[in-house]
Design an enzyme around this catalytic site. Structure first.
Site, PDB file in Angstrom:
ATOM      1  CG  HIS A 101      62.723  76.461  86.969  1.00  0.00           C
ATOM      2  ND1 HIS A 101      61.396  76.345  86.648  1.00  0.00           N
ATOM      3  CD2 HIS A 101      62.856  77.711  87.479  1.00  0.00           C
ATOM      4  CE1 HIS A 101      60.755  77.465  86.945  1.00  0.00           C
ATOM      5  NE2 HIS A 101      61.635  78.312  87.459  1.00  0.00           N
ATOM      6  CG  ASP A 123      59.990  73.289  85.943  1.00  0.00           C
ATOM      7  OD1 ASP A 123      61.061  72.944  86.467  1.00  0.00           O
ATOM      8  OD2 ASP A 123      59.620  74.470  85.873  1.00  0.00           O
ATOM      9  CB  SER A 159      59.578  79.735  89.698  1.00  0.00           C
ATOM     10  OG  SER A 159      59.668  80.406  88.473  1.00  0.00           O
TER      11      SER A 159
END
Length: 508
Positions: free
Chosen positions: A148, A178, A252
């Protein structure tokens, strides 16, 4: 490369072979070729102090391997000062239906913009820019981050801890776990880190999260492993590590290290009502990432095995209703038309209890094992059906090529045909063409209501016996009472799909 005198490092090979994993969550997903990541130097490794451990040695050793990932998107025409479209954190560009979106609150405000809709002020062209974190897993420039973070990006670069910015190219990405891999082509040898072994990760262990929160630059936080095997509803391969280190936006794709400087997980999501850290963060386990990353490096994609069934867990009530001794396995709600499962004779109501003689703990475990087996693998399933175990041999398909769309139908009810099934708190009527029973009323005080059964849904079967009229239902429930079982297994179909619900049957 850090020497022993400065950091007390010890040498260790990067990957000890692509061991089969159990996923996203989510284990190794088939198609592993066996070739290793190119690594010509040695990864960081720290000897944790026996007493009073701190984090400084770990941080100083691993920091050169952690990078900030910068992503430029395709040129967009936008109009300023309209709420709802933000650039700069990478999360604003997630699709509306992305499973991770609910873990982040997006805020409007000054400087935010929306895609130009062809009216109002004149548009301007911008390159959406997002950033996250990542880390080197080989000295020749392979970088791991989140899907992402890089999704929909057209240009990529990484920022080293010394401020050097280098161009990178996208090697491959996998939305189901992911994960994504970038490659930096440069003559230098990069400091890189290794993945921890799965058995070395325990609840209560210290973890150190290194990343780039809020775009502020390299930052370090510490916490402990709060839980293992978390399912946060992002997909069939969920198997997250929950940690309580302060993980925020921009972290992230960044690593969470143990005190030996090994990556135990890749920070991916946070649970946050406010958008900031509240001590609940989720990381992709190292054993998942290790194999998916290897697939991406080898082939640019991940291929997974496909069985072609809709499944759900087996709870204690369902197990009792089926005569199973333990509440484990995966209950088949429906085999998909034309799937390997359908062709091999898997039926609705079967409980898959083992794959190649290896027990299946739950529905997620089956998903992981099937995916890990890979396309075209020949497998043997053990299924519980009609009070006994049967063996079924089949060849798995390729998930990437599977068509999993299923048709939905709606039924209408003729009021004059309503009849009550008081032992389970339902009033039903025959569906069209004898296709089950439509639920006309649910007693609000019944277990059926408590378990989320609604009016308008349809009963397709009871105890894996098809019901075409009310007499069928009454006969099956009478058999349950005579056998002294406490529950009957209802297959319920509706707008939410098909599922099984074990309802207690009141004795008459």
């Amino acid at each position: 490369m850090m020497n022993e005198a400065n950091n007390s490092t010890r040498l260790k090979t990067i990957l000890k072979g692509s061991a089969a994993a159990g996923l996203v969550a989510a284990v190794v997903y088939g198609g592993i070729t066996g070739s290793a990541i190119n690594a010509f130097a040695d990864p960081v490794q720290i000897e944790a102090p026996a007493e009073n451990p701190g984090f400084a040695d770990v941080v100083s050793a691993v920091s050169p391997a952690v990078v900030s990932v910068r992503v430029r998107g395709e040129v967009k025409q936008v109009s300023d000062n309209l709420p709802g479209y933000g650039f700069g954190n990478g999360l604003d560009r997630l699709p509306e239906n992305h499973p991770l979106r609910r873990f982040f609150d997006q805020f409007g405000g000054p400087g935010f913009a929306t895609p130009y809709q062809g009216k109002g002020e004149a548009p301007r062209e911008v390159h959406p820019i997002s950033q996250g974190s990542g880390f080197f897993i080989s000295d020749d420039g392979y970088v791991v981050t989140n899907n992402h973070v890089v999704d929909n990006g057209s240009e990529f670069s990484i920022l080293l801890d010394d401020g050097t910015e280098l161009d990178a190219k996208l090697v491959g990405k996998d939305s189901r776990t992911d994960l994504a891999v970038l490659k930096v082509d440069d003559k230098r040898n990069f400091t890189y880190v290794d993945f921890a072994e799965d058995e070395d990760v325990r609840v209560g262990d210290w973890v150190v999260a290194v990343g780039n929160p809020f775009g502020l630059g390299g930052s370090v936080t510490a916490g402990i492993v709060s839980a293992l095997g978390r399912d946060i509803g992002t997909g069939p391969y969920d198997d997250y590590i929950q940690i309580d280190a302060a993980v925020n936006r921009g972290n992230s794709g960044g690593p969470a290290f143990n005190l030996n400087g090994e990556v135990v997980g890749i920070n991916t999501a946070i649970f946050s009502p406010s958008g900031g850290n509240v001590g609940i963060a989720f990381a992709i386990p190292a054993y998942v990432a290790q194999d998916v990353v290897q697939d991406l490096i080898d082939d640019g994609k991940v291929e997974r095995g496909w069985l072609g069934v809709q499944i759900q867990p087996v709870d204690a009530e369902i197990a009792e209703s089926l005569g199973l001794q333990a509440d484990r396995g995966a209950l088949v709600v429906e085999p998909m038309q034309g799937s390997p499962a359908a062709r091999a004779g898997i039926e609705t109501g079967d409980v898959i209890v083992a794959l190649n003689d290896e027990p299946i703990e739950d529905a997620s475990d089956l998903s992981v094992k099937i995916a890990s087996a890979g396309p075209s693998s020949k497998v043997q399933l053990s299924v519980w059906r009609d009070g006994e175990t049967k063996s079924i041999d089949l060849t798995l398909g390729n998930l990437a090529k599977a068509d999993v769309n299923t048709a939905e139908s709606q039924d209408t009810i003729a009021p004059s045909t309503f009849q009550a099934l008081p032992s389970v708190g339902l009033t039903v009527a025959p569906a069209q063409e004898g296709n089950g029973l439509v639920i006309a009323k649910v007693d609000p005080e019944s277990d059926a209501a408590l378990q989320g059964i609604f009016e308008g849904e349809r009963i397709a079967s009871i105890n894996n016996r098809k019901v075409s009229d009310i007499d069928d239902a009454k006969a099956i429930l009478n058999d349950v009472q005579k056998s002294n079982r406490e529950h009957a297994l209802f297959q319920i179909e509706g707008e939410r799909g098909s599922r099984f619900v074990a309802l207690p049957v009141q004795q008459s």
